[in-house]
Design an enzyme around this catalytic site. Structure first.
Site, PDB file in Angstrom:
ATOM      1  N   ARG A 151     -16.214 -12.992   3.163  1.00  0.00           N
ATOM      2  CA  ARG A 151     -16.289 -12.536   1.775  1.00  0.00           C
ATOM      3  C   ARG A 151     -17.504 -13.189   1.124  1.00  0.00           C
ATOM      4  NH1 ARG A 151     -11.434 -14.070  -2.288  1.00  0.00           N
ATOM      5  NH2 ARG A 151     -12.413 -16.106  -1.913  1.00  0.00           N
TER       6      ARG A 151
ATOM      7  N   LYS B 125      -8.879 -21.228 -12.967  1.00  0.00           N
ATOM      8  CA  LYS B 125      -9.509 -19.929 -13.212  1.00  0.00           C
ATOM      9  C   LYS B 125      -8.450 -18.915 -13.662  1.00  0.00           C
ATOM     10  CE  LYS B 125      -9.029 -18.533  -8.377  1.00  0.00           C
ATOM     11  NZ  LYS B 125      -9.687 -17.968  -7.187  1.00  0.00           N
TER      12      LYS B 125
ATOM     13  N   TYR C 286      11.631   7.421 -17.105  1.00  0.00           N
ATOM     14  CA  TYR C 286      10.732   8.515 -16.715  1.00  0.00           C
ATOM     15  C   TYR C 286      11.049   9.017 -15.311  1.00  0.00           C
ATOM     16  CZ  TYR C 286       7.736   7.217 -20.659  1.00  0.00           C
ATOM     17  OH  TYR C 286       7.238   6.947 -21.910  1.00  0.00           O
TER      18      TYR C 286
END
Length: 360
Positions: free
Chosen positions: A130, A34, A255
């Site tokens: 789940r 998957k 940054y």
């Protein structure tokens, strides 16, 4: 051409699958591919393994359709099952196995009119909370399925281990005990072990196991090395140094000025960033290999680039090789530094990273 790519050694995927089989000689192992084979290329991995494995597993019907359209003929288990009547029709036409994890899926399959009987797996809830049928639901479901012409009678009962990556957690033995008792009660074939179960919990080995992460050469417990089980990392993510500059003490990188040079420093820029799937939250100090030498990431990860501190290594030039993870720097170590797991990094590779397949 941008010098960033992932090299996948399909022979190492085969090696890792064969390792799973050696660890579980009394079982059949279904190769879990998957999420684009955890970033390694679902179609390419399936084509390489097709003559070796008894079956594949994917998460979605859409993934299974892609495999069938590419000529993959082995059985394919859809781990999230059918979502609607169209999925059931697709499963019958394309010979897909469906995992049923809620009563609604069972009822839809029983009331459908598939072109032929379907092979199904049943997921039992044993502690993951789940997906899964409760043990109480299982009694009625087994009775209903066994009386239906829609269902092939070779049923398989499975569950998902919640804590198998933690070898000290008592949850796994409890889950194994629950599902084994239900398997015996209903005379069902059984599937329990994921990669961690295969490698570390022999009591979870059953009729079918489901190796996933280990197929790609990575330890499911998060260990950095391949270890005594002889896993071989199948992917190397590589790039090159594309810029070098000298910084004075007090100058910063990237940054937000998150990293400031504490001394005169040599900084290298590498052509990879979070736009490629490199974890944006990787902090300064995350290891990178430049010419085989460990150097620390410095400053924030940008969309297209990262920077590393080259001050304490030997001569480095533009175009020198970089390994972000692979055979010499395990993805689990990079993931641990970034506060995530290797699964996320591999599955998160973006489409702009070319994958080069190697026979070696």
């Amino acid at each position: 051409m941008r010098p960033t790519s992932a090299t996948v050694r399909l022979a190492d995927v085969v090696h890792n699958y064969e390792l799973a089989c050696r660890l579980t000689p009394a079982s059949k192992n279904i190769a879990v591919i998957k999420a684009n084979a955890y970033g390694h290329g679902m179609l390419e991995v399936a084509q390489e393994l097709q003559t070796t494995v008894p079956a594949f597993a994917v998460a979605l019907v859409e993934e299974a359709v892609l495999l069938r359209d590419a000529g993959i003929t082995r059985p394919i288990l859809v781990l999230q099952g059918a979502n609607d009547a169209a999925d059931i029709k697709e499963a019958a036409e394309r010979d897909l196995w469906l995992l049923l994890h809620r009563r609604q899926q069972v009822d839809e399959l029983l009331s459908s009119r598939p072109a032929k009987s379907l092979r199904v797996w049943l997921k039992l809830e044993t502690g993951m909370h789940r997906f899964g049928l409760s043990p109480d639901e299982l009694d009625e479901v087994c009775t209903d399925l066994r009386s239906s012409a829609n269902i092939h009678q070779d049923l398989v009962l499975c569950t998902h281990l919640a804590c198998a990556d933690d070898l000290a957690d008592p949850m796994t033995p409890r889950q194994v005990s629950v599902i084994r008792s239900n398997s015996t009660k209903h005379n069902l074939a059984l599937s329990i072990a994921n990669s961690a179960g295969i490698m570390h919990w022999p009591e979870s080995h059953a009729d079918w196991n489901r190796p996933g992460y280990m197929l790609y050469g990575n330890c499911p417990t998060g260990a950095y090395g391949s270890g005594p089980s002889d896993l071989r990392p199948a992917m190397t993510m590589s790039s090159e140094i594309v810029a070098i500059r000298d910084l004075k003490q007090g100058e910063s990188v990237g940054y937000g000025r998150d990293w400031v040079a504490g001394k005169p420093s040599k900084i290298g820029t590498i052509a990879i960033g979070y736009g490629d799937g490199y974890p944006r939250h990787a902090p300064s100090g995350t290891p990178v290999l430049v010419n085989g030498q460990r150097v620390p990431l410095v400053g924030r990860v940008s969309m297209d680039a990262i920077s590393v501190d080259l001050t304490d290594v030997g001569k480095v030039e533009l175009g020198d090789s970089v390994e972000l993870w692979g055979e010499n720097l395990y993805v689990n170590e990079v993931a641990a530094a970034a506060g995530t797991i290797g699964y996320e990094i591999l599955a998160g590779l973006t489409g702009r990273v070319p994958i080069v397949y190697s026979a070696l």
